[in-house]
Design an enzyme around this catalytic site. Structure first.
Site, PDB file in Angstrom:
ATOM      1  N   ASP A 105      -8.768   9.642 -56.780  1.00 44.02           N
ATOM      2  CA  ASP A 105      -8.684   8.251 -56.348  1.00 44.02           C
ATOM      3  C   ASP A 105     -10.076   7.631 -56.509  1.00 44.02           C
ATOM      4  O   ASP A 105     -11.067   8.340 -56.718  1.00 44.02           O
ATOM      5  CB  ASP A 105      -8.222   8.206 -54.893  1.00 44.02           C
ATOM      6  CG  ASP A 105      -8.115   6.804 -54.362  1.00 44.02           C
ATOM      7  OD1 ASP A 105      -7.693   5.913 -55.117  1.00 44.02           O
ATOM      8  OD2 ASP A 105      -8.480   6.583 -53.189  1.00 44.02           O
TER       9      ASP A 105
ATOM     10  N   PHE B  96      -1.361 -11.385 -46.794  1.00 48.02           N
ATOM     11  CA  PHE B  96      -1.568 -10.754 -48.101  1.00 48.02           C
ATOM     12  C   PHE B  96      -0.462  -9.738 -48.383  1.00 48.02           C
ATOM     13  O   PHE B  96       0.002  -9.041 -47.480  1.00 48.02           O
ATOM     14  CB  PHE B  96      -2.927 -10.045 -48.127  1.00 48.02           C
ATOM     15  CG  PHE B  96      -3.172  -9.251 -49.376  1.00 48.02           C
ATOM     16  CD1 PHE B  96      -3.713  -9.855 -50.500  1.00 48.02           C
ATOM     17  CD2 PHE B  96      -2.849  -7.898 -49.440  1.00 48.02           C
ATOM     18  CE1 PHE B  96      -3.946  -9.132 -51.651  1.00 48.02           C
ATOM     19  CE2 PHE B  96      -3.078  -7.169 -50.591  1.00 48.02           C
ATOM     20  CZ  PHE B  96      -3.624  -7.795 -51.707  1.00 48.02           C
TER      21      PHE B  96
ATOM     22  N   LYS C  46      -7.384 -17.236 -50.606  1.00 52.34           N
ATOM     23  CA  LYS C  46      -8.283 -16.349 -51.355  1.00 52.34           C
ATOM     24  C   LYS C  46      -7.446 -15.216 -51.950  1.00 52.34           C
ATOM     25  O   LYS C  46      -6.426 -14.803 -51.383  1.00 52.34           O
ATOM     26  CB  LYS C  46      -9.391 -15.796 -50.465  1.00 52.34           C
ATOM     27  CG  LYS C  46      -8.977 -14.753 -49.447  1.00 52.34           C
ATOM     28  CD  LYS C  46     -10.217 -14.126 -48.815  1.00 52.34           C
ATOM     29  CE  LYS C  46      -9.859 -12.966 -47.892  1.00 52.34           C
ATOM     30  NZ  LYS C  46      -9.268 -13.374 -46.633  1.00 52.34           N
TER      31      LYS C  46
ATOM     32  N   THR D 254      -6.193   4.769 -59.614  1.00 51.35           N
ATOM     33  CA  THR D 254      -6.564   3.834 -58.566  1.00 51.35           C
ATOM     34  C   THR D 254      -5.642   2.628 -58.565  1.00 51.35           C
ATOM     35  O   THR D 254      -5.000   2.318 -59.570  1.00 51.35           O
ATOM     36  CB  THR D 254      -8.026   3.375 -58.740  1.00 51.35           C
ATOM     37  OG1 THR D 254      -8.363   2.438 -57.728  1.00 51.35           O
ATOM     38  CG2 THR D 254      -8.235   2.733 -60.105  1.00 51.35           C
ATOM     39  N   GLY D 255      -5.611   1.955 -57.446  1.00 58.36           N
ATOM     40  CA  GLY D 255      -4.847   0.715 -57.335  1.00 58.36           C
ATOM     41  C   GLY D 255      -5.683  -0.514 -57.597  1.00 58.36           C
ATOM     42  O   GLY D 255      -5.180  -1.634 -57.563  1.00 58.36           O
ATOM     43  N   ASP D 256      -6.993  -0.337 -57.861  1.00 61.87           N
ATOM     44  CA  ASP D 256      -7.890  -1.470 -58.100  1.00 61.87           C
ATOM     45  C   ASP D 256      -7.632  -2.126 -59.449  1.00 61.87           C
ATOM     46  O   ASP D 256      -6.981  -1.559 -60.326  1.00 61.87           O
ATOM     47  CB  ASP D 256      -9.345  -0.993 -58.036  1.00 61.87           C
ATOM     48  CG  ASP D 256      -9.915  -1.143 -56.629  1.00 61.87           C
ATOM     49  OD1 ASP D 256      -9.215  -1.704 -55.776  1.00 61.87           O
ATOM     50  OD2 ASP D 256     -11.050  -0.692 -56.396  1.00 61.87           O
TER      51      ASP D 256
ATOM     52  N   LYS E 275       1.073   7.660 -59.305  1.00 59.99           N
ATOM     53  CA  LYS E 275       0.034   8.693 -59.309  1.00 59.99           C
ATOM     54  C   LYS E 275       0.660  10.079 -59.385  1.00 59.99           C
ATOM     55  O   LYS E 275       0.212  10.943 -60.148  1.00 59.99           O
ATOM     56  CB  LYS E 275      -0.829   8.580 -58.043  1.00 59.99           C
ATOM     57  CG  LYS E 275      -1.695   7.335 -57.969  1.00 59.99           C
ATOM     58  CD  LYS E 275      -2.563   7.349 -56.715  1.00 59.99           C
ATOM     59  CE  LYS E 275      -3.467   6.138 -56.643  1.00 59.99           C
ATOM     60  NZ  LYS E 275      -4.359   6.172 -55.461  1.00 59.99           N
TER      61      LYS E 275
END
Length: 1109
Positions: free
Chosen positions: A382, A515, A538, A649-651, A770
């Site tokens: 991760d 969010f 945002k 990763t989830g980024d 994943k």
């Protein structure tokens, strides 16, 4: 005298002393004489061995008279102990005290006694004992703050809301007056979904129905924070709670060593069957001669002559099986279990893997996989919290294209322009303040105030901390504070901020558009004191840019792209002003969507989508998540050791890619291949474009590249180094193609591309994806050993899927570390765990396995050969005591100590020279070639033992007085040579001597000698009835026997001695300065590749020899 005394005590007949008097008809002879009735046994006949009461103890006594069964007792006790620990942990939870409201009073109960429908009170910092519907809290606004670190790994706070009509019921007496029913879905494992409704009944009023959602559900395992107490009603209990439904019992993972043991065991089982078959056949061939079958001194009975020959052959076959069964190393399994269990403590005790910050070291949850740590080929990791610290810091922001960095007294900062932008000066004052107010208002941060303390001037200061479900939000609020705008908290639906002029501003919070990972943004609607209605939003650039004015994008996009390339996490900020009519419409739509029981999420998403449109872009922020210490060095070492590192990763792609560059997973010369939404495009037929890219990359990496020469394990690196980047949406197309796309082979092509890349980055990954990636690689040809490492609950699926799962004891809870096989404080500790501990564990257990098969073959081969000289009569060569004690006492402790303590190469050398890891990769020491070597070595030594003693006995008289030695002396000499040879063989293999090695090796030999004298009756005369009486002592009186034993031991070990001498000479010829070790960077790049030629590994193999054969 002693023997007579023992016989008198033990003989059953001599226990019945005296006489008995029997009264006929039970009538006394004389009424005056005193008569004491004697007790006799009744007339029952008992032929059974056991009763209901003595079965267990007596049967256990009978079983453990067979000493070998103690091995299975040890396994039983170890497994029982591990399960007892689980029971103890369960009891700690089940027996914990909770408070239930009954009849207006608090009643203390055990957690396991909570029933569905009970009203439970939970106080601050306590864990919710079951899934509760939130009814009321100590806060007047009916909110509470919860951390779900043990569930989803997020240690930050989340806000939950009580049912609107029950918020005032905040005392025991008031909550007990509630009359209501709850209708909700059946238990299901999704932590973030819940649909239900509560119907509240009031006297003389119509019942009121309110919808229930995830914001009203408090999950078992979560912890109450920043709230004094709450009341909730139990809806799911025990194994129906979401936490229990999400628990996945660990599947039993089997190491490669276990699979090798099973294969070797089949070979030895075939050897056993072959020996029994050969002996049975030759016995009847030999008995075909009538004189051999029935000599005059041993005539058969009539019953023996009439027995079927087939039955006799089968009985003889079974007898030979029993005689040779010691070739199967049953005791090896127990020794392996003990080696794994005891060896795991060395990881926990390693002081270099202890972290001072969290005051914890490494943890071993599964000791069965220690050796697997030395065989890893793929590392899946991760990013956030694993490669990074998960500690967010506000770095800079841009407002209308102007960059603001560093903290100054005013908002001026150091305005700069980047890229193609012209110099505009700083942004307008009103725009700066609007941006900072947006940072102070658009979040879900809460304030936790601490006790007041006296300041330097004697005035009390109130210290407070920010708490939130996202560390990014806290970083942004602190960033706004740097520039003069401070968030003061939320009170009665009013958000308070302090501006640069030290004035307090109040904003009424009307709605929060939370969010979610689909929208990737969040918004708030607030009302100013002047009545103005504002929406602040945002979110990710890809989510904000399509919803703002297009002419406002370019000047901010330059900053966002640059910050993403620098590895910062970026967010864009936008706003719009609402009219009262627009707000009324939005408010009505939001309330209707919240009340819906069907398709509630879809309706909410539709309202959010309509509301967050036609906004104006203000600016963007950059937040840094710092890399963990020694991260780049660790990844370089793993690469040099022949491991591929994949980041899952989830980024977003830009942030993850910059992190990969920063940690040197990607090099500046690495050619990146992208399979993302950007390269595939948004066209209708994405599969066609994906097919083109896959075929292009496949041609570039596989078809056009010449095959690399063999000889070097894990030689994946090509002339040009490649890296692959793929996102979640594209991966879904590959793994789950549409039915009409004709892309069933996408997965195989994609996998071939991945395996040729030096590193792979998978971004925007869901937890299930994943696990799919890990499973895909794990099931490829050759079944490479995979390792997954992560710190959050979203990493649990891939941790459980991999051969070895490692959890980081990070800031996102402990669910990953609890579900892992091993847990370490930092990613840097992976280096020593694999390169040192994993390497040594594999070498030790591989040597243990081969040694057990070897010494058992040495043990049984003379027994087999002996049958050729005793007419295949199943006559044992060794005494029964020697047969039993060989694996239990005489040869067990030396190999156990070796398997725990041996260091053929020092730990410092292993960690500094990662390439040594490749020497034992691919299960090198347990392949068929080394196995056959050990087998032939055992056969050679077995032949030497038997025939060496056989030739010694060609001279029938070995004593001066002409007395002849017998068959038991023959077997004892063979056994003595056997014990000394296999023990000294282990001594020759030992490179790391400790006092423990000396004690068990020389102690085992001394114990054998002592036991032989003891068993021979020298010390205890009452053992004269043993057939081994005085055999051992009498054997040692012969000088020829002494010489034979020493000579046979030397001949047996001579090949080993030759190999040691040859290896020592080779080491001297290639000796280098031990302090002139090559630097790690020398492994990193060799013509754009990792260890591109065989010479580097060859030189290391010569410097640090590890004999595989």
């Amino acid at each position: 005298m002693l023997r007579r005394s023992l016989s008198r005590l033990c003989a059953g007949e001599e226990k019945r002393v005296g006489t008995r008097t029997v009264v006929v008809g039970h009538r006394p002879v004389s009424e005056t004489d005193a008569y004491v009735a004697q007790k006799f046994c009744d007339n029952r006949i008992v032929s059974s061995k056991y009763t209901l009461w003595n079965f267990l103890p007596k049967n256990l006594f009978e079983q453990f008279r067979r000493i070998a069964n103690f091995y299975f007792l040890i396994i039983f006790l170890v497994q029982g102990y591990e399960d007892w620990l689980r029971h103890r942990a369960d009891n700690e939870v089940n027996k914990s005290n909770v408070f239930v409201v009954e009849n207006g009073k608090q009643v203390q109960k055990e957690s396991e006694k909570i029933k569905v429908g009970d009203i439970v009170e939970v106080k601050a910092d306590e864990t919710f004992p079951c899934d509760l519907i939130f009814l009321a809290s100590s806060s007047t606004d009916g909110t509470c703050y919860v951390t779900t670190a043990s569930l989803d790994g997020e240690s930050n706070f989340k806000t939950h809301y009580a049912v609107r009509d029950t918020t005032v019921l905040c005392t025991d007496e008031a909550i007990d007056t509630l009359t209501a029913t709850i209708e909700c879905e059946q238990p299901q494992p999704d932590l973030y979904k819940f649909v239900g409704r509560i119907i509240i009944y009031r006297s003389n009023r119509e019942p009121v129905a309110r919808s229930l959602g995830p914001e009203n559900l408090l999950l078992k395992g979560a912890t109450l924070k920043n709230t004094k107490k709450i009341y909730g009603v139990a809806v799911y209990t025990g194994m129906e709670t979401k936490m229990a439904l999400n628990y996945q019992g660990k599947s039993q993972k089997r190491s490669a060593v276990e699979k090798s043991i099973n294969a070797f065991l089949i070979v030895y089982l075939c050897i056993l069957l072959s020996k029994a078959t050969v002996c049975t056949t030759l016995k009847y061939v030999w008995q075909s001669n009538p004189f051999n079958d029935e000599p005059w001194y041993n005539e058969k009975t009539k019953k023996e002559r009439e027995t079927f020959k087939v039955l006799r052959m089968f009985t003889d076959f079974l007898s030979f099986m029993v005689l040779f069964n010691f070739i199967i190393p049953v005791s090896m399994y127990v020794t392996v279990e003990m080696q794994k269990f005891l060896g795991s403590f060395f990881i926990s005790w390693d002081k270099e893997m202890y972290d001072e910050e969290i005051k914890e070291g490494a943890l071993v949850n599964t000791s069965d996989l220690n050796e697997e740590l030395g065989q890893v080929e793929y590392v899946f990791t991760d990013k956030t919290g694993t490669l990074t610290e998960n500690s967010m810091e506000f770095i800079e922001c841009c407002i209308d294209g102007h960059k603001y960095k560093d903290c100054v007294s005013e908002v001026d900062g150091f305005p700069q322009t980047d890229g193609p932008l012209k110099y505009y000066g700083k942004a307008e004052k009103s725009r700066e303040e609007l941006f900072l107010r947006a940072l102070c208002l658009c979040h879900t941060v809460q304030i936790k105030e601490a006790d007041q303390v006296d300041g330097l001037m004697g005035q009390p200061e109130c210290k407070y901390t920010y708490i939130s479900s996202s560390p990014d939000e806290i970083a942004l609020v602190k960033g706004a504070e740097k520039y003069g705008f401070t968030f003061l908290g939320l009170e009665n639906d009013f958000m308070k901020i302090r501006n640069q002029k030290n004035e307090t501003e109040m904003y009424q919070l009307l709605h929060v558009l939370n969010f979610d990972p689909v929208r990737r943004r969040m918004s708030v609607i607030v009302r100013t004191t002047t009545g103005k209605l504002l929406l602040f939003c945002k979110g990710a650039d890809s989510s904000i840019f399509p919803r703002v004015q297009q002419e406002e994008i370019q000047q901010t996009k330059v900053h966002v792209d640059r910050n993403a390339m620098d590895g910062y996490r970026t967010l864009c900020v936008a706003f719009k002003e609402l009219t009262q009519k627009e707000y009324d419409k939005i408010d009505k739509q939001l309330n209707e969507a919240k009340m819906a029981l069907q398709d509630r999420e879809e309706k909410m998403a539709k309202v959010f989508e309509d509301t967050e449109a036609d906004m104006h872009l203000i600016g963007a922020t950059a937040v840094e998540d710092r890399l963990q210490e020694q991260l780049a060095e660790t990844i370089e070492a793993l690469h040099a050791a022949g491991m591929k590192v994949w980041v899952l990763t989830g980024d977003k792609m830009e942030t993850a890619k910059s992190t990969c560059y920063a940690c040197r997973l990607f090099q500046t010369s690495t050619e990146l291949l992208e399979l993302t939404a950007r390269t595939v495009g948004d066209i209708e037929r994405k599969e066609d474009r994906l097919h083109e890219l896959l075929m292009e990359y496949h041609k570039k990496l596989i078809q056009e590249v010449p095959k690399s020469r063999g000889g070097l394990k894990r030689s994946w690196t090509l002339t040009q180094e490649y890296g692959l980047i793929i996102d979640g949406s594209t991966l879904s197309l590959i793994l789950n193609p549409s039915q009409d796309s004709g892309s069933s082979n996408y997965k195989n092509i994609f996998l071939q591309i991945c395996l040729k890349c030096a590193a792979v980055l998978c971004c925007r990954m869901a937890p299930l994806q994943k696990a799919q990636i890990v499973r895909m690689v794990k099931n490829t040809k050759g079944s490479p050993i995979t390792l997954s490492i992560g710190d959050g609950a979203n990493d649990v699926s891939m941790i459980l899927e991999a051969h070895v799962g490692i959890g980081i004891k990070g800031k996102e809870g402990r669910q990953a570390s609890r579900n892992s096989d091993y847990a370490v404080p930092k990613f840097k500790h992976l280096r020593k765990l694999l390169l040192a501990h994993g390497h040594l564990y594999y070498v030790r257990i591989a040597h243990l396995v081969q040694y057990f098969f070897y010494k058992n073959l040495c043990f049984i081969l003379p027994q087999f050969l002996y049958q050729f000289f005793c007419g295949f009569s199943q006559q044992p060569l060794y005494d029964a005591a020697y047969l039993t004690m060989y694996n239990i006492c005489f040869t067990s402790l030396p190999i156990l100590a070796y398997s725990l303590l041996e260091q053929h190469i020092s730990i410092d050398t292993l960690t500094s020279d990662p390439q040594l890891y490749m020497k034992v990769s691919d299960n090198a020491m347990l392949q068929w070639r080394p196995f056959l070597y050990w087998t032939f070595l055992g056969a050679f030594e077995g032949l030497v033992f038997f025939f060496g003693v056989y030739f010694l006995f060609q001279n029938s008289s070995l004593e001066d007085n002409g007395k002849v030695f017998g068959n038991w002396t023959f077997g004892t000499i063979v056994f003595t040579v056997l014990v000394f040879t296999v023990t000294l063989k282990l001594a020759l293999d030992t490179r790391f001597w400790t006092w423990m090695n000396h004690f068990v090796i020389w102690g085992s030999l001394a114990f054998y000698v002592f036991f032989s004298f003891f068993w021979g009756g020298v010390i205890w005369p009452f053992l004269k009835q043993q057939r081994m009486y005085f055999v051992f002592a009498h054997m040692l009186t012969s000088v020829s026997t002494w010489l034979a034993i020493i000579l046979l031991i030397f001949i047996s070990l001579f090949p080993e001695i030759l190999l040691i001498v040859f290896r020592s000479m080779k080491e001297k010829n290639h000796q280098t300065d031990p302090f002139d070790l090559p630097m790690l960077v020398s492994y990193k790049r060799i013509e754009n590749g990792y260890v591109k030629n065989e010479d580097a590994v060859t030189n290391l193999a010569e410097r640090y020899p590890l004999r595989i054969l």
